[in-house]
Enzyme design. Structure first.
Site, short mmCIF file in Angstrom:
data_model
loop_
_atom_site.label_atom_id
_atom_site.label_comp_id
_atom_site.label_asym_id
_atom_site.label_seq_id
_atom_site.Cartn_x
_atom_site.Cartn_y
_atom_site.Cartn_z
N ASP A 166 18.27 -6.20 -42.92
CA ASP A 166 17.88 -6.15 -41.52
C ASP A 166 18.83 -5.26 -40.72
O ASP A 166 18.41 -4.55 -39.80
CB ASP A 166 17.86 -7.56 -40.94
CG ASP A 166 17.28 -7.61 -39.54
OD1 ASP A 166 16.19 -7.04 -39.33
OD2 ASP A 166 17.90 -8.21 -38.65
N LYS A 212 5.11 -0.15 -32.74
CA LYS A 212 5.48 -0.72 -34.03
C LYS A 212 6.09 0.35 -34.94
O LYS A 212 5.59 1.47 -35.02
CB LYS A 212 4.28 -1.35 -34.72
CG LYS A 212 3.66 -2.51 -33.96
CD LYS A 212 2.45 -3.06 -34.70
CE LYS A 212 1.82 -4.22 -33.95
NZ LYS A 212 0.63 -4.76 -34.67
#
Length: 247
Positions: A166, A212
């Protein structure tokens, strides 16, 4: 206190107007604006935790030198020379203001730390450095695993691995889109990572759809011979002021 709040909300208003998809790419230079384009006023006693220290093993140092040697540098007149890579500084603080715009007390200021930079014992948890290649649109993370990250006996906890995925993929998304939040993270764990090992993470942009951003990321052994994980992540572009003001 009132003056501090006033300055905070003015800063948030400016950030909110700037942090939208299609805004100029985030600066990779460490200047008066701070790291990754965040205003320097949001940092306290900045120290770059991505610089080499005595806990780094030979594999960590080798990979660091490999990428660092390919980093370009700015010259007078705004030009560049050298390679396409940039090392991304890493600090242990992010923002001084909590969600809701509430100014934190000095005591809480001192206690708050970035999750991956919250241990003073060098080499005990997350030792890592990130590099970004603007020409190839690629982000690389070199991660040396500490002994306090154990999950299965002698191996790194899956949550710690997810944290680093992440971190790398998220940094890539921030550089391309500005402020983002992680919406989805899918990880295939292929091979456990032994404690103390150095691994290489590489992220690449899959596609962008409006707000996105889809990113792919792989974690391999330091020599690339073993695949530890492959993953996909979805990040959504956001206005920073909405996060901080809780809206």
């Amino acid at each position: 206190m009132a003056r501090s709040l006033g300055r905070a909300f003015k800063a948030l208003a400016r950030l909110g107007s700037q942090c939208r998809l299609g805004a100029p790419s985030v600066s990779l230079r460490s200047n008066s604006r701070g790291v990754l384009g965040w205003p320097s006023s949001f940092f306290s006693k900045p120290r770059d935790f991505s610089l080499p220290n005595s806990s780094w093993g030979p594999e960590m140092m080798r990979l660091h030198e490999q990428y660092n040697s390919q980093c370009g540098e700015e010259v007078e007149g705004g030009g560049k020379r050298g390679g396409p890579w940039r090392r991304l500084p890493s600090y242990n603080r992010v923002l001084k203001y909590a969600t809701g715009g509430v100014y934190l007390s000095e005591m809480i200021h001192k206690k708050a730390r970035l999750f991956t930079r919250n241990n003073r014992d060098q080499g005990a948890t997350f030792e890592y450095v990130l590099f970004f290649n603007s020409e190839e649109d690629k982000c690389v993370g070199i991660f040396q695993t500490g002994h306090l990250l154990e999950g299965p006996p002698g191996h790194v906890h899956g949550g710690a691995i997810a944290t680093m995925i992440d971190t790398v993929a998220g940094a890539h998304a921030v550089i391309v889109c500005g402020p983002v939040l992680t919406a989805n993270l899918n990880i295939n764990y292929r091979r456990p990572v032994p404690l103390g090992n150095t691994v290489l993470l590489e992220s690449s942009l899959d596609k962008k759809e409006g707000k996105k951003m889809h990113v792919k990321c792989q974690m391999t052994s330091d020599d690339g011979s073993k695949l530890h994980t492959d993953s996909t992540a979805l990040f959504v572009s956001i206005k920073l002021s909405k996060v901080l003001l809780g809206s």
